[in-house]
Write a protein that holds these residues in place. Structure first.
Motif, PDB file in Angstrom:
ATOM      1  N   ARG A   1       0.812  -1.218   0.000  1.00 17.90           N
ATOM      2  CA  ARG A   1       0.000   0.000   0.000  1.00 17.90           C
ATOM      3  C   ARG A   1       0.845   1.266   0.000  1.00 17.90           C
ATOM      4  O   ARG A   1       0.329   2.357  -0.250  1.00 17.90           O
ATOM      5  CB  ARG A   1      -0.939  -0.001   1.217  1.00 17.90           C
ATOM      6  N   SER A   2       2.137   1.126   0.253  1.00  7.49           N
ATOM      7  CA  SER A   2       3.034   2.275   0.261  1.00  7.49           C
ATOM      8  C   SER A   2       3.496   2.669  -1.133  1.00  7.49           C
ATOM      9  O   SER A   2       4.133   3.710  -1.301  1.00  7.49           O
ATOM     10  CB  SER A   2       4.266   1.964   1.122  1.00  7.49           C
ATOM     11  N   ALA A   3       3.200   1.856  -2.121  1.00 11.29           N
ATOM     12  CA  ALA A   3       3.727   2.077  -3.468  1.00 11.29           C
ATOM     13  C   ALA A   3       2.871   3.030  -4.302  1.00 11.29           C
ATOM     14  O   ALA A   3       3.062   3.116  -5.514  1.00 11.29           O
ATOM     15  CB  ALA A   3       3.872   0.735  -4.180  1.00 11.29           C
ATOM     16  N   TYR A   4       1.953   3.732  -3.671  1.00 15.31           N
ATOM     17  CA  TYR A   4       1.068   4.633  -4.398  1.00 15.31           C
ATOM     18  C   TYR A   4       1.314   6.084  -3.975  1.00 15.31           C
ATOM     19  O   TYR A   4       2.111   6.356  -3.083  1.00 15.31           O
ATOM     20  CB  TYR A   4      -0.391   4.230  -4.158  1.00 15.31           C
ATOM     21  N   ASP A   5       0.609   7.005  -4.616  1.00 15.93           N
ATOM     22  CA  ASP A   5       0.827   8.422  -4.342  1.00 15.93           C
ATOM     23  C   ASP A   5       0.021   8.875  -3.130  1.00 15.93           C
ATOM     24  O   ASP A   5      -0.598   9.948  -3.141  1.00 15.93           O
ATOM     25  CB  ASP A   5       0.483   9.261  -5.570  1.00 15.93           C
ATOM     26  N   MET A   6       0.024   8.063  -2.098  1.00 17.00           N
ATOM     27  CA  MET A   6      -0.667   8.370  -0.848  1.00 17.00           C
ATOM     28  C   MET A   6      -0.118   7.433   0.219  1.00 17.00           C
ATOM     29  O   MET A   6       0.596   6.478  -0.100  1.00 17.00           O
ATOM     30  CB  MET A   6      -2.182   8.168  -1.011  1.00 17.00           C
ATOM     31  N   SER A   7      -0.435   7.708   1.465  1.00 20.03           N
ATOM     32  CA  SER A   7       0.040   6.860   2.546  1.00 20.03           C
ATOM     33  C   SER A   7      -0.722   5.541   2.555  1.00 20.03           C
ATOM     34  O   SER A   7      -1.819   5.445   1.985  1.00 20.03           O
ATOM     35  CB  SER A   7      -0.150   7.570   3.888  1.00 20.03           C
ATOM     36  N   PRO A   8      -0.184   4.498   3.212  1.00 15.38           N
ATOM     37  CA  PRO A   8      -0.915   3.233   3.307  1.00 15.38           C
ATOM     38  C   PRO A   8      -2.300   3.413   3.934  1.00 15.38           C
ATOM     39  O   PRO A   8      -3.264   2.770   3.515  1.00 15.38           O
ATOM     40  CB  PRO A   8      -0.013   2.373   4.194  1.00 15.38           C
ATOM     41  N   GLN A   9      -2.395   4.296   4.922  1.00 12.99           N
ATOM     42  CA  GLN A   9      -3.680   4.527   5.576  1.00 12.99           C
ATOM     43  C   GLN A   9      -4.662   5.195   4.612  1.00 12.99           C
ATOM     44  O   GLN A   9      -5.849   4.831   4.546  1.00 12.99           O
ATOM     45  CB  GLN A   9      -3.478   5.406   6.816  1.00 12.99           C
ATOM     46  N   GLU A  10      -4.178   6.166   3.860  1.00 17.98           N
ATOM     47  CA  GLU A  10      -5.037   6.844   2.885  1.00 17.98           C
ATOM     48  C   GLU A  10      -5.471   5.886   1.782  1.00 17.98           C
ATOM     49  O   GLU A  10      -6.595   5.964   1.278  1.00 17.98           O
ATOM     50  CB  GLU A  10      -4.298   8.034   2.287  1.00 17.98           C
ATOM     51  N   PHE A  11      -4.579   4.977   1.419  1.00 13.60           N
ATOM     52  CA  PHE A  11      -4.915   3.990   0.395  1.00 13.60           C
ATOM     53  C   PHE A  11      -6.081   3.121   0.853  1.00 13.60           C
ATOM     54  O   PHE A  11      -7.011   2.844   0.087  1.00 13.60           O
ATOM     55  CB  PHE A  11      -3.705   3.119   0.087  1.00 13.60           C
ATOM     56  N   SER A  12      -6.036   2.687   2.113  1.00 12.44           N
ATOM     57  CA  SER A  12      -7.117   1.846   2.644  1.00 12.44           C
ATOM     58  C   SER A  12      -8.441   2.587   2.628  1.00 12.44           C
ATOM     59  O   SER A  12      -9.489   2.015   2.281  1.00 12.44           O
ATOM     60  CB  SER A  12      -6.776   1.398   4.075  1.00 12.44           C
ATOM     61  N   VAL A  13      -8.417   3.853   2.986  1.00 12.92           N
ATOM     62  CA  VAL A  13      -9.643   4.661   2.981  1.00 12.92           C
ATOM     63  C   VAL A  13     -10.173   4.813   1.549  1.00 12.92           C
ATOM     64  O   VAL A  13     -11.371   4.669   1.292  1.00 12.92           O
ATOM     65  CB  VAL A  13      -9.380   6.039   3.608  1.00 12.92           C
ATOM     66  N   GLU A  14      -9.280   5.097   0.617  1.00 11.58           N
ATOM     67  CA  GLU A  14      -9.687   5.280  -0.772  1.00 11.58           C
ATOM     68  C   GLU A  14     -10.212   3.972  -1.366  1.00 11.58           C
ATOM     69  O   GLU A  14     -11.193   3.966  -2.122  1.00 11.58           O
ATOM     70  CB  GLU A  14      -8.499   5.794  -1.599  1.00 11.58           C
ATOM     71  N   MET A  15      -9.569   2.875  -1.036  1.00 16.03           N
ATOM     72  CA  MET A  15     -10.029   1.572  -1.523  1.00 16.03           C
ATOM     73  C   MET A  15     -11.440   1.278  -1.036  1.00 16.03           C
ATOM     74  O   MET A  15     -12.289   0.815  -1.798  1.00 16.03           O
ATOM     75  CB  MET A  15      -9.080   0.469  -1.060  1.00 16.03           C
TER      76      MET A  15
END
Length: 268
Positions: free
Chosen positions: A245-259
């Motif tokens: 989840r760290s490999a995107y243009d957002m934090s791992p936490q933000e990725f989970s929320v967006e997903m």
């Protein structure tokens, strides 16, 4: 396309609690080259190579040391990934014990180098003033889908599992009658049944039957997850999922929320 869709149905046979997707072994051993190609494409092409991960630099010379680091990384990863890709292709197209062992050996070399390079990159990340160099280091740090433990025996075990599961998958067959070899069909033949799409019962039998191929892989995948989680913690992540989840243009936490936001839009 039909084969790819059908192949994904195998993953449903795994327990829901299994961490991450069953696709990881195939991604990690077959499809990581594009991720590292992002690093390589921006690196100088005339640097020398080394069989060990480059060490750190610092002080006033830190920026140059960072540039030298990614230049060496370019050469080393080109060599390692070409060999890994060659052995993976050989095993994917001609599954034999020799090809499987060669793929595992090449994977082990990549895993060992990458783990050490990620650790060595930390000080370079602090000293990199060139945005291109900083980006290359960042991609290295988040680009490994299969982080390996430092322990050599565990790293070898991980590489072996990563080579074994695709081999099992590729050689797998569903036998309607286990006593009758003529009733056995491989993934290609079962995919043809789905592609034809004319007989619901035959399609259901093919779909359900292929899921049985994954059963022996479950304990192997559980161990695979344990080893990659250990490797991820050693390079600073909570687990492999956080690394991914760290490999995107957002934090791992933000990725989970967006997903979750996107899932709420498309869920049945």
């Amino acid at each position: 396309a039909t084969t790819e869709i059908y192949t994904l149905s195998l993953h449903d046979a795994l327990p829901i609690s299994t961490p991450a997707s069953f696709r990881l072994p195939f991604i990690a051993t077959r499809c990581l080259v594009p991720a590292f190609a992002l690093i390589l494409s921006a690196c100088p092409k005339d640097a020398g190579s080394s069989t060990t991960a480059p060490q750190s630099g610092g002080g006033d010379e830190g920026a140059q040391a960072a540039a030298d680091f990614v230049a060496t990384l370019d050469q080393d990863l080109r060599r390692l990934w070409v060999e890994a890709g060659r052995t993976a292709w050989a095993n994917a197209t001609d599954i034999t014990d020799a090809h499987k062992e060669a793929e595992a050996s090449a994977n082990e070399a990549v895993l060992g180098y990458t783990s050490q390079a990620i650790k060595a990159s930390r000080v370079h990340a602090e000293n990199a003033t060139d945005p291109a160099v900083a980006r290359q280091i960042r991609l290295l740090q988040v680009g490994s889908a299969m982080p390996a433990p430092n322990d050599e025996a565990k790293r070898k075990e991980l590489a072996g599992i990563a080579a074994e599961m695709p081999s099992m998958y590729g050689k797998g067959k569903f036998c309607k009658d286990p006593a009758d070899e003529m009733s056995c069909r491989d993934l290609g033949e079962l995919s043809d049944v789905l592609s034809a799409g004319k007989d619901y019962e035959a399609m259901l039998e093919a779909w359900v039957g292929w899921r049985s191929v994954s059963v022996p892989m479950r304990p192997m995948y559980a161990r695979f997850a344990e080893l990659t989680n250990e490797g991820a913690t050693e390079i600073g992540y909570a687990d492999t999922g956080e690394l991914w989840r760290s490999a995107y243009d957002m934090s791992p936490q933000e990725f989970s929320v967006e997903m979750e936001r996107l899932w709420q839009q498309v869920k049945p």
